[in-house]
Design a protein around this motif. Structure first.
Motif, mmCIF file in Angstrom:
data_model
loop_
_atom_site.group_PDB
_atom_site.id
_atom_site.type_symbol
_atom_site.label_atom_id
_atom_site.label_comp_id
_atom_site.label_asym_id
_atom_site.label_seq_id
_atom_site.Cartn_x
_atom_site.Cartn_y
_atom_site.Cartn_z
ATOM 1 N N GLY A 127 15.674 10.339 -10.695
ATOM 2 C CA GLY A 127 16.604 11.099 -9.845
ATOM 3 C C GLY A 127 16.025 12.433 -9.405
ATOM 4 N N ARG A 128 14.821 12.714 -9.849
ATOM 5 C CA ARG A 128 14.120 13.947 -9.445
ATOM 6 C C ARG A 128 12.744 13.596 -8.899
ATOM 7 N NH1 ARG A 128 17.190 15.905 -13.929
ATOM 8 N NH2 ARG A 128 18.437 17.669 -13.218
ATOM 9 N N CYS A 136 17.519 3.340 -0.999
ATOM 10 C CA CYS A 136 18.464 4.453 -1.210
ATOM 11 C C CYS A 136 17.774 5.791 -0.967
ATOM 12 C CB CYS A 136 18.965 4.482 -2.652
ATOM 13 S SG CYS A 136 19.780 2.995 -3.210
ATOM 14 N N ASP A 137 16.675 6.001 -1.677
ATOM 15 C CA ASP A 137 16.114 7.342 -1.796
ATOM 16 C C ASP A 137 14.945 7.610 -0.853
ATOM 17 O OD1 ASP A 137 17.962 7.817 -3.805
ATOM 18 O OD2 ASP A 137 16.643 7.077 -5.364
ATOM 19 N N LEU A 140 14.826 10.594 1.565
ATOM 20 C CA LEU A 140 14.786 11.945 0.991
ATOM 21 C C LEU A 140 13.371 12.498 0.934
ATOM 22 C CD1 LEU A 140 17.164 11.255 -1.999
ATOM 23 C CD2 LEU A 140 17.722 12.439 0.108
ATOM 24 N N THR B 10 22.800 8.325 1.550
ATOM 25 C CA THR B 10 21.946 7.893 2.665
ATOM 26 C C THR B 10 22.574 6.604 3.219
ATOM 27 O OG1 THR B 10 20.519 6.586 1.194
ATOM 28 C CG2 THR B 10 19.818 8.840 1.652
ATOM 29 N N CYS B 13 22.054 3.000 1.429
ATOM 30 C CA CYS B 13 22.174 2.972 -0.033
ATOM 31 C C CYS B 13 23.414 2.208 -0.512
ATOM 32 C CB CYS B 13 22.208 4.425 -0.524
ATOM 33 S SG CYS B 13 22.910 4.669 -2.127
ATOM 34 N N TYR B 15 24.506 1.670 -3.557
ATOM 35 C CA TYR B 15 25.231 2.349 -4.641
ATOM 36 C C TYR B 15 26.146 3.446 -4.088
ATOM 37 C CZ TYR B 15 21.845 -0.013 -7.584
ATOM 38 O OH TYR B 15 21.070 -0.958 -8.198
ATOM 39 N N VAL B 35 22.576 12.849 3.861
ATOM 40 C CA VAL B 35 21.443 13.770 3.706
ATOM 41 C C VAL B 35 20.242 13.397 4.586
ATOM 42 C CG1 VAL B 35 22.095 14.542 1.405
ATOM 43 C CG2 VAL B 35 20.613 12.555 1.646
ATOM 44 N N VAL B 36 20.341 12.265 5.271
ATOM 45 C CA VAL B 36 19.281 11.943 6.231
ATOM 46 C C VAL B 36 19.462 12.789 7.491
ATOM 47 C CG1 VAL B 36 18.250 10.136 7.649
ATOM 48 C CG2 VAL B 36 19.015 9.599 5.343
ATOM 49 N N ARG B 42 20.939 18.233 2.511
ATOM 50 C CA ARG B 42 19.815 17.744 1.706
ATOM 51 C C ARG B 42 19.262 18.884 0.837
ATOM 52 N NH1 ARG B 42 14.427 15.521 4.502
ATOM 53 N NH2 ARG B 42 15.964 14.990 6.085
ATOM 54 N N MET B 45 21.641 19.582 -1.984
ATOM 55 C CA MET B 45 21.533 18.570 -3.039
ATOM 56 C C MET B 45 20.290 18.822 -3.898
ATOM 57 S SD MET B 45 21.327 14.448 -2.585
ATOM 58 C CE MET B 45 19.581 14.146 -2.706
ATOM 59 N N ARG B 46 19.198 19.165 -3.210
ATOM 60 C CA ARG B 46 17.942 19.419 -3.935
ATOM 61 C C ARG B 46 18.020 20.663 -4.792
ATOM 62 N NH1 ARG B 46 12.451 18.432 -0.724
ATOM 63 N NH2 ARG B 46 12.646 16.213 -0.529
ATOM 64 N N CYS B 49 21.927 21.009 -6.889
ATOM 65 C CA CYS B 49 22.163 19.935 -7.857
ATOM 66 C C CYS B 49 20.862 19.459 -8.506
ATOM 67 C CB CYS B 49 22.850 18.751 -7.196
ATOM 68 S SG CYS B 49 24.275 19.190 -6.199
ATOM 69 N N SER B 50 19.732 20.008 -8.104
ATOM 70 C CA SER B 50 18.397 19.575 -8.569
ATOM 71 C C SER B 50 18.266 18.055 -8.544
ATOM 72 C CB SER B 50 18.078 20.030 -9.985
ATOM 73 O OG SER B 50 18.657 21.209 -10.299
ATOM 74 N N SER B 51 18.746 17.439 -7.484
ATOM 75 C CA SER B 51 18.705 15.986 -7.419
ATOM 76 C C SER B 51 17.882 15.499 -6.234
ATOM 77 C CB SER B 51 20.129 15.442 -7.307
ATOM 78 O OG SER B 51 20.080 14.077 -6.956
ATOM 79 N N LEU B 52 17.149 14.438 -6.471
ATOM 80 C CA LEU B 52 16.393 13.770 -5.411
ATOM 81 C C LEU B 52 16.739 12.294 -5.403
ATOM 82 C CD1 LEU B 52 12.807 15.268 -5.592
ATOM 83 C CD2 LEU B 52 14.314 15.228 -3.633
ATOM 84 N N GLY B 53 17.976 11.992 -5.703
ATOM 85 C CA GLY B 53 18.410 10.593 -5.703
ATOM 86 C C GLY B 53 19.823 10.504 -5.179
ATOM 87 N N VAL B 54 20.140 9.389 -4.554
ATOM 88 C CA VAL B 54 21.508 9.197 -4.073
ATOM 89 C C VAL B 54 22.121 7.953 -4.715
ATOM 90 C CG1 VAL B 54 21.279 10.364 -1.861
ATOM 91 C CG2 VAL B 54 20.603 7.975 -2.051
ATOM 92 N N VAL B 65 23.969 11.628 -10.835
ATOM 93 C CA VAL B 65 23.033 10.995 -9.909
ATOM 94 C C VAL B 65 23.066 9.491 -10.163
ATOM 95 C CG1 VAL B 65 20.660 10.882 -9.071
ATOM 96 C CG2 VAL B 65 21.570 13.042 -9.934
#
Lengths: 305, 78
Positions: A127-128, A136-137, A140, B10, B13, B15, B35-36, B42, B45-46, B49-54, B65
């Motif tokens: 997730g990082r 999905c990802d 990003l 996205t 996705c 999920y 976030v696209v 985006r 979120m980064r 939330c320190s996240s790089l996943g959706v 996440v």
């Protein structure tokens, strides 16, 4: 005690549930989720009756069909079978929630899950920057360098998506590329893609998020580091067969061995779908196998009477 | 209780769709950010939330996440 417990609610398990209901078997369907692998399949064009349908929509239709029979099939979602053992007159299943369920017969249809790399950083950066879902990802990581790990069709498809989005794509495989020729040609011709075959991943590195990976050439043992922001892991699937490995036979891939009638070596224990050794992991095949398993289980239960 | 639930998604996705359906089925109002298309979202979120996943689902001080129904149920108190 139930007559039948079906473990797993993917195409095999849910089809088995409908067939069990139509035989009026007192059935429990337990699963950690509903839908199984098709949930992550965007477009399905080879399930008969639909020229095109999205995976989640098809699985929702399966679920609706199962839930037509609430008096015959009890559905319990959010529980994973941890172990299955033989008891007098049937089987006992323990779940990760500590519940115990018993039945005269069991259909095991737990499918497969994505294989993990098991390297340093993989879990920490999930997730990082580490992902198992390219569709999905992927977006990003627009404009960044990324690594796709694997050499089969899933990896090649992820690489194909990413060469359009990312700055540069590294495709890293432990073996020569094994996917379909048409995909290999399409991907390896891209100017922003570098392929490393016969390379292993040693570590995923970063601070707070993925910043690079360390890889090693299997032949020369030479190591190198690549600066990447995303790591897409597509190294195949492994069967969810741990819960029954103590009582039945698995093949060398960890799949449950069944015969043409979905029987394991244990009377009353049937298996169906991708968790088994049956060739061709397809939704239509899994559904058919689920139907067969339920009819066989019904026959078995009739003989007990 | 009203709480501000944000979901970052996205378009491709599956999920994300499942997570939105779950929130909708449970009458939880949420704000969705694609976030696209939405670069500010985006970055939020980064960075926040320190996240790089959706999907990334944020509410109160929680950042989830991925879509894990049991976890989401627990954190939302459902």
């Amino acid at each position: 005690m139930y007559e039948l417990i079906i473990v797993g609610a993917g195409p095999a398990g849910m089809t088995a549930a409908v067939y069990a209901a139509r035989k009026r078997l007192n059935t429990l369907l337990i699963s950690d989720d509903v839908g199984g692998q098709p949930i992550t399949t965007v477009g399905i064009e080879n399930y008969m009756g639909y020229q095109f349908i999205e995976g989640p929509e098809l699985m929702q239709k399966f679920e609706e069909q199962v839930r037509q029979f609430p008096s015959d099939v009890k559905v319990q979602v959010g529980q994973k079978a941890e172990s299955l053992s033989r008891i007098d007159g049937g089987f006992e299943i323990k779940t990760d929630k500590g519940e115990i369920h018993r039945a005269k017969a069991v259909i095991f249809a737990t499918g497969k899950r994505p294989r993990k790399l098991n390297v340093l950083g993989e879990k920490e950066f999930l997730g990082r920057g580490v992902t198992y879902c390219a569709i999905c990802d992927g977006p990003l990581f627009a404009g960044e360098n990324v690594a796709v790990i694997g050499g089969g069709n899933s990896a090649l498809e992820a690489a194909e998506d990413m060469i359009r989005i990312a700055q540069h794509v590294y495709l890293i495989s432990l073996t020569p590329l094994t996917g379909d020729r048409i995909l290999i040609d399409k991907v390896t011709g891209a100017s922003n893609l570098t392929v490393f075959v016969d390379h292993e991943i040693l570590e995923i590195k970063g601070k707070g998020r993925v910043e690079g990976i360390k890889i090693r050439d299997l032949k020369s043992k030479q190591q190198r580091e690549l600066d990447v922001g995303g790591v897409f892991i597509e190294i195949g699937l492994i069967p969810n067969s741990e819960a029954i490995k103590a009582i039945t036979t698995l093949n060398r891939f960890g799949e449950v061995e069944v015969n043409y009638a979905n029987e394991t070596g244990v009377p009353g224990l049937f298996a169906a779908g991708d968790v088994t050794n049956v060739p061709e992991k397809q939704i239509v095949v899994a559904a058919g196998e689920g139907a067969k398993a339920a009819l066989q289980a019904h026959r078995y239960l009739q003989r007990l009477k | 209780m009203t709480r501000e639930v944000k979901i970052y998604t996205t378009p491709g996705c599956p999920y994300c769709k499942m997570a939105k359906k779950f929130l909708g089925d449970n009458d939880i109002k949420y704000q969705e950010f694609n976030v696209v298309e939405d670069k500010a979202a985006r970055d939020e979120m980064r960075n926040k939330c320190s996240s790089l996943g959706v999907p990334t689902i944020c509410f109160d001080d929680e950042v989830l996440v991925g879509f894990d129904e049991a976890q989401l149920r627990e954190k939302l108190g459902l």
